[in-house]
Design an enzyme around this catalytic site. Structure first.
Site, short mmCIF file in Angstrom:
data_model
loop_
_atom_site.label_atom_id
_atom_site.label_comp_id
_atom_site.label_asym_id
_atom_site.label_seq_id
_atom_site.Cartn_x
_atom_site.Cartn_y
_atom_site.Cartn_z
N SER A 319 63.97 -0.79 26.22
CA SER A 319 65.30 -1.34 25.94
C SER A 319 65.19 -2.58 25.04
O SER A 319 65.96 -2.74 24.08
CB SER A 319 65.98 -1.71 27.26
N TRP A 322 64.22 -1.44 21.61
CA TRP A 322 65.36 -0.79 20.94
C TRP A 322 66.16 -1.83 20.16
O TRP A 322 66.68 -1.55 19.08
CB TRP A 322 66.25 -0.12 22.00
N HIS A 323 66.23 -3.07 20.72
CA HIS A 323 67.02 -4.10 20.07
C HIS A 323 66.41 -4.57 18.76
O HIS A 323 67.12 -5.00 17.87
CB HIS A 323 67.22 -5.30 21.00
N GLY A 324 65.10 -4.52 18.67
CA GLY A 324 64.51 -4.96 17.41
C GLY A 324 63.00 -4.96 17.45
O GLY A 324 62.39 -4.97 18.52
N PHE A 479 70.72 -4.13 15.03
CA PHE A 479 69.92 -3.27 15.90
C PHE A 479 70.15 -1.82 15.49
O PHE A 479 69.87 -0.92 16.05
CB PHE A 479 70.30 -3.49 17.36
#
Lengths: 479, 297
Positions: A319, A322-324, A479
């Site tokens: 997770s 996934w953001h960066g 993102f």
């Protein structure tokens, strides 16, 4: 095209009128118009990346149909893997290529092997993390035989590219959204009015609260080396409001816009800062992503207690990633896993289900302390999320935990800060008041006389225009 | 559907009406707006000196004092204006009024201004003749930032009590200068030399035989130059564009750190008086009202 732009303010009514007049005659026309409008919406930012969406749509549509015809389990798995490979391949290339390249070089240098590598100049296509996950959900559900694959290419294209949630979610499941494209939408007055109200509240959150908080938070994080502990705490708190209002504001506008066109999108935020523990927080924050990971990653991983520990770390790290493509996001994920695990292992992760003070006006002292505790943990984790890199985050944390924490915070523009404080107080009261609803303004003042209610809406809209901060991009676009 | 559209149009109508109300409030209460309207509707002005520039000049040059000492003056400067805006304002003034000034003073602060900025001040743009109209011209979008100025007036007595005299905005509020002198600060002459709009203003003045004096306005201690810059003519061919530095350690000794400032390098009414007295003595030495007499102190 940004939701908080004049361009969108012109685009939306044009599409709305065409949709309910010209295209209203047939389902195909409605879907076709939505695809065309969505492509214009996306091309406004960069038309060249439209090909990615079209390619992704074609791949998943074809694989969906092939999965329907294929009974051989091995071949079905190969088809699924092909979809995953294409979708995550794009994501990996555009989002993570430089990260892996840089870390690869750093690892080699650490072991004494000097390597030189130039980072590739890769532009991250807006929304790729969102529509990729949405199309993946379709293929996975078809593979699991939870969903009948569609033969309607236009409806499927509209599902993938629907402009209201294309670039920053909510990440819809095919099982929920796709069937809505199979039925002709009929104009529903109350749904449309509710949509407008939600758009208004989303704009207030984004333009007034998030953008104003951003000005102070950016100033504080960008000059963190010169500031005392209390100012850095203030910066972290303001960033917490910024990111919440930025993203949930975007989601409100997306959901409200979809309602104008007769669609119901899933709720993405449910007053997460009123959570009494981290498990509740994660049931209320970015719900469409959390449940995506739960359904498509966590549950399939399954297992015993020790596997649960591993799986929790996997989920939160993925997770974060996934953001960066930055270690800060990974540490943010690990930190949340550490917060979450004690609740999971002691079986208390589902103890709190309903909203705080569901039947009272105010929380009890215990509830208030729990909310503050959860908020403090969350703010601490946001420091990693916002920092430029890990040393920056650690510098901020060490400055916070020093004697300078007890100095008075310093802000550069006292009057603007005073205005922001008043706006934040109003915002918190309004959110608290509406915590039992889908969004804070949903049923607020519905029983009042129309002129008073309209006065309130007009006032909010005027505040959006007059007290909005300097225009900032939506954080989640990156993102 | 029809009902929804009708109500949306009604809401938009109310919003547009609110915009007009906001515009009227601004015209009555905002200093910049009032000044702009004033400057466009002066009754046969007879000014020897016109001051242009941004808020540093708007607050810091006391045109009433200049007028009382024989130089009939008007302060045309606007808070937040760019050099391009100053050019437009001056051009308008020279086109609009028959009597031309003998001297123009351009008050700037190299420590605060962006000399390259190309944007036109929204109020000037909005009130220009033959402008193009767009959605962005809605007063609540165009003059967003002025709303905070309005709120300041609501909550702060000092802001309410400010006054406009001869185009100068006077504040009596006192905000101490707690900054420190920086002994590494030199006068950034290259920034002046490379600013294209300064040369446009010089050319405009030369076309009308007006002497242009460019003044580096005094700022807080941290902005001051360790040594006064020897003045120079930016346009030697036309003998115009005399650049004077008032923001240096020695010239700024006249200011009281505790009493003469209103914050962010802006002088209050007391500081402006001192600054103008200093400027006045230089103007008298140069005799700026006589043509082609510009020379260094």
């Amino acid at each position: 095209m940004l939701f908080n732009s004049i361009d969108f303010a012109i685009f939306l009514p044009i599409v709305f009128i065409l949709y309910w007049s010209v295209a209203n005659k047939a389902l195909e026309l409605q879907n076709l118009l939505l695809v065309a409008a969505s492509f214009v919406f996306y091309a406004w930012w960069d038309w060249s990346f439209l090909s990615l969406i079209v390619f992704s749509t074609l791949v998943d549509y074809t694989i969906g149909l092939k999965l329907k015809l294929e009974d051989n389990q091995f071949r079905r798995k190969v088809l699924l893997l092909a979809s995953i490979f294409v979708n995550l391949g794009f994501l990996a290339f555009f989002k993570y290529c430089n990260f892996f390249l840089d870390n690869f070089v750093a690892a080699f240098s650490f072991f004494g092997a000097a390597m030189e590598a130039t980072s590739l100049k890769i532009i991250l296509p807006v929304g790729i993390s969102f529509y990729t996950f949405q199309t993946l959900s379709y293929t996975i559900d078809v593979y699991r035989k939870k969903l009948e694959p569609t033969n309607d290419f236009i409806a499927f294209s509209a599902f993938v590219s629907f402009f209201s949630q294309l670039v920053a979610g909510p990440i819809e499941r095919a099982t929920r959204l796709l069937p809505q494209f199979y039925q002709r939408r009929r104009f529903n007055y109350s749904q449309a009015v509710d949509g407008m109200r939600q758009i208004l509240w989303g704009l207030f959150k984004k333009v007034v609260i998030a953008d104003n908080c951003a000005e102070f938070a950016n100033q504080i994080f960008n000059n963190s080396a010169d500031l005392n502990g209390s100012t850095l705490v203030l910066g972290a708190v303001l960033f917490s409001f910024q990111i919440y209002c930025d993203f949930s504001g975007y989601s409100d506008i997306a959901i409200g816009t979809a309602r104008l066109f007769g669609f119901d999108l899933m709720k993405n935020f449910s007053f997460p800062y009123f959570s009494r523990d981290i498990a509740e927080f994660w049931r209320r924050w970015h719900i469409s992503l959390s449940t995506w990971f739960r359904d498509y990653l966590y549950i399939p991983l399954g297992g015993s207690i020790s596997m649960k520990i591993r799986n929790t770390f996997i989920i939160f790290i993925v997770s974060g990633f996934w953001h960066g493509a930055n270690w800060t996001f990974i540490v943010w994920g690990v930190l949340n896993a550490i917060y979450f695990l004690p609740l999971l292992l002691s079986g208390r992760n589902r103890n709190i289900i309903t909203i705080v003070a569901a039947h009272q006006r105010l929380p009890t002292l215990k509830e208030l302390l729990l909310i503050l505790k959860t908020f403090t943990f969350t703010v601490f984790a946001w420091i990693f999320f916002r920092a430029e890199n890990l040393p920056h985050a650690f510098d901020i944390i060490s400055a916070i935990f020093s004697y300078r924490l007890f100095e008075a915070p310093k802000v550069s523009n006292a009057f603007d800060f005073f205005i922001l404080t008043i706006l934040l107080i109003y915002f918190i009261i309004q959110e608290w008041n509406g915590r039992r609803w889908n969004y804070a303004l949903e049923k607020f003042g519905l029983k009042w006389h129309r002129s008073i209610r309209w006065g309130l809406y007009l006032l909010l809209f005027i505040i959006v225009c007059l007290l909005g901060g300097n225009k900032q991009d939506f954080i989640y676009f990156q993102f | 559907m029809i009902l929804f559209i009708k109500k949306t149009i009604l809401f938009l109508f109310l919003f547009i009406a609110s915009n007009f109300i906001y515009l009227i409030i601004l015209q009555k209460t905002d200093w910049n707006y009032k000044k702009r309207i004033d400057a466009l509707t002066l009754d046969a002005p007879d000014n020897d000196i016109i001051v242009i520039g941004n808020s540093l000049a708007m607050d810091g040059i006391d045109t009433e004092l200049l007028s009382q000492n024989g130089y009939q003056s008007y302060n045309l400067s606007l808070g937040g204006s760019s050099l391009r805006t100053n050019y437009i304002q001056l051009n308008e003034y020279l086109t609009l009024y028959e009597k031309k000034p003998k001297c123009v003073i351009l008050g700037l602060g190299s420590y605060l201004n962006d000399f390259e900025k190309e944007t036109i001040h929204p109020i000037v743009e909005y009130t220009q003749k033959d402008r193009e109209v767009s959605f962005r011209d809605l007063p609540m979008l165009k003059f967003r930032w002025l709303f905070k100025e309005l709120l300041k007036k609501l909550v702060s007595k000092a802001h309410r009590e400010a006054s406009l005299k001869y185009g100068q905005l006077r504040f009596k509020k006192q905000v101490p200068d707690n900054t420190a002198l920086d002994h590494n600060n030199d006068f950034p002459i290259d920034r002046y030399k490379s600013a294209p709009f300064i040369y446009d203003i010089i050319d405009l003045c030369s076309d009308y035989d007006i002497e242009l004096i460019i003044v580096e306005m005094p700022g807080l201690k941290k902005t001051r130059h360790k040594k006064r810059f020897n003045c120079m003519l930016l346009d030697e061919v036309n003998n115009n564009g005399l650049l004077l530095d008032y923001n240096n350690f020695s010239d700024c000794e006249i200011f009281d750190d505790q009493k003469d400032w209103i914050g962010d390098s802006h002088l209050n009414a007391y500081g402006a008086k001192k600054m103008t007295t200093r400027l006045l003595s230089d103007l008298q030495k140069m005799d700026v009202t006589a043509p082609q007499r510009l020379k260094c102190r």
